[in-house]
Design an enzyme around this catalytic site. Structure first.
Site, short mmCIF file in Angstrom:
data_model
loop_
_atom_site.label_atom_id
_atom_site.label_comp_id
_atom_site.label_asym_id
_atom_site.label_seq_id
_atom_site.Cartn_x
_atom_site.Cartn_y
_atom_site.Cartn_z
N ARG A 120 0.81 -1.22 0.00
CA ARG A 120 0.00 0.00 0.00
C ARG A 120 0.84 1.27 0.00
O ARG A 120 0.33 2.36 -0.23
CB ARG A 120 -1.04 -0.03 1.12
CG ARG A 120 -2.32 -0.69 0.64
CD ARG A 120 -3.23 -1.10 1.75
NE ARG A 120 -2.67 -2.22 2.49
CZ ARG A 120 -2.44 -2.23 3.79
NH1 ARG A 120 -2.73 -1.19 4.51
NH2 ARG A 120 -1.91 -3.30 4.35
N GLU A 143 5.53 -9.62 15.29
CA GLU A 143 5.00 -10.07 16.58
C GLU A 143 5.34 -11.56 16.77
O GLU A 143 5.80 -11.96 17.83
CB GLU A 143 3.49 -9.84 16.60
CG GLU A 143 2.90 -9.85 17.98
CD GLU A 143 1.41 -9.59 17.93
OE1 GLU A 143 0.89 -9.23 16.85
OE2 GLU A 143 0.78 -9.78 18.98
P1 AMP Z 1 4.58 -2.12 11.20
O1 AMP Z 1 5.79 -2.75 10.64
O2 AMP Z 1 4.05 -2.80 12.41
O3 AMP Z 1 4.74 -0.61 11.42
O4 AMP Z 1 3.41 -2.31 10.17
C1 AMP Z 1 3.35 -1.53 9.09
C2 AMP Z 1 2.84 -2.27 7.88
O5 AMP Z 1 1.72 -3.11 8.15
C3 AMP Z 1 2.38 -1.24 6.92
O6 AMP Z 1 2.86 -1.57 5.64
C4 AMP Z 1 0.89 -1.24 7.01
O7 AMP Z 1 0.34 -1.13 5.74
C5 AMP Z 1 0.52 -2.55 7.66
N1 AMP Z 1 -0.38 -2.41 8.83
C6 AMP Z 1 -0.04 -2.63 10.12
N2 AMP Z 1 -1.07 -2.46 10.94
C7 AMP Z 1 -2.12 -2.10 10.16
C8 AMP Z 1 -3.50 -1.77 10.42
N3 AMP Z 1 -4.00 -1.78 11.65
N4 AMP Z 1 -4.27 -1.43 9.37
C9 AMP Z 1 -3.75 -1.41 8.12
N5 AMP Z 1 -2.48 -1.73 7.82
C10 AMP Z 1 -1.66 -2.06 8.81
#
Ligand code: AMP
Length: 170
Positions: A58, A95
């Site tokens: 995205r 996680e």
């Molecule tokens: P992180 O590595 O945990 O910061 O997760 C970021 C990635 O996961 C991004 O590319 C987001 O598009 C996706 N992502 C994580 N949590 C969500 C959420 N609650 N809603 C939509 N996309 C998420």
């Protein structure tokens, strides 16, 4: 325009316990799409940017739109095995378990000024891995820019030394 009206919560997607922020209502609305692109562009303080890096998948939506407005190039960061030429990769913690991201070695030149964009900043694991890839290639990260940030997950802390700006906060 209140962009929150165009982002919907999908409970337990892609797995139980996660509230997924779905931006497709925003993307399909011509006015909201244009407004968001402008607002993300206005978040960028230093517009002397050589490359906008977006992460699969995205991050690929707004990063090229921003690159075009900045007269910069667009560089994709992808899951393993998707980029066809020489790559370097970075493994990062999830996680449960780990994940890997790749970038083409010829995508960033030493000294390039780089803007990072993704739709959501959650734990910051993804963005922090992307920062490492860019720095390994000698790029200078000017700013990390997100459409929305889940503040309670403190993803910003993982990007400590970089400037982080998000359009919306939850
Ligand atoms: P992180 O590595 O945990 O910061 O997760 C970021 C990635 O996961 C991004 O590319 C987001 O598009 C996706 N992502 C994580 N949590 C969500 C959420 N609650 N809603 C939509 N996309 C998420």
């Amino acid at each position: 325009m209140n962009l929150n009206d165009y982002i919907r919560d999908i409970k337990d997607f892609p797995k139980e316990g996660i509230v997924f922020k779905d931006i497709t209502p925003l993307l399909k609305n011509a006015e909201a799409l244009k407004y968001t692109t402008e607002a993300l562009f206005n978040l960028i303080d230093d517009k002397e940017i050589d490359k906008v890096v977006g992460m699969e998948s995205r991050g690929f939506i707004f990063a090229p739109l921003l690159a075009s407005k900045l007269n910069a190039g667009f560089v994709p960061v992808r899951k393993p095995g998707k980029l066809p030429a020489d790559t370097i990769q970075e493994t990062y913690a999830l996680e449960y378990g780990t994940d890997v991201l790749e970038i083409h070695t010829d995508s960033i030149k030493k000294g390039d000024k780089v803007l990072i964009h993704d739709d959501v900043l959650a734990t910051g694991g993804t963005a922090s891995a992307v920062c490492k890839l860019i720095e390994a290639l000698g790029g200078e990260i000017v700013q990390c820019n997100f459409l929305l940030e889940l503040d309670f997950l403190n993803g910003k802390d993982k990007l400590e030394k970089h400037k982080v700006k998000s359009l919306l906060h939850y």
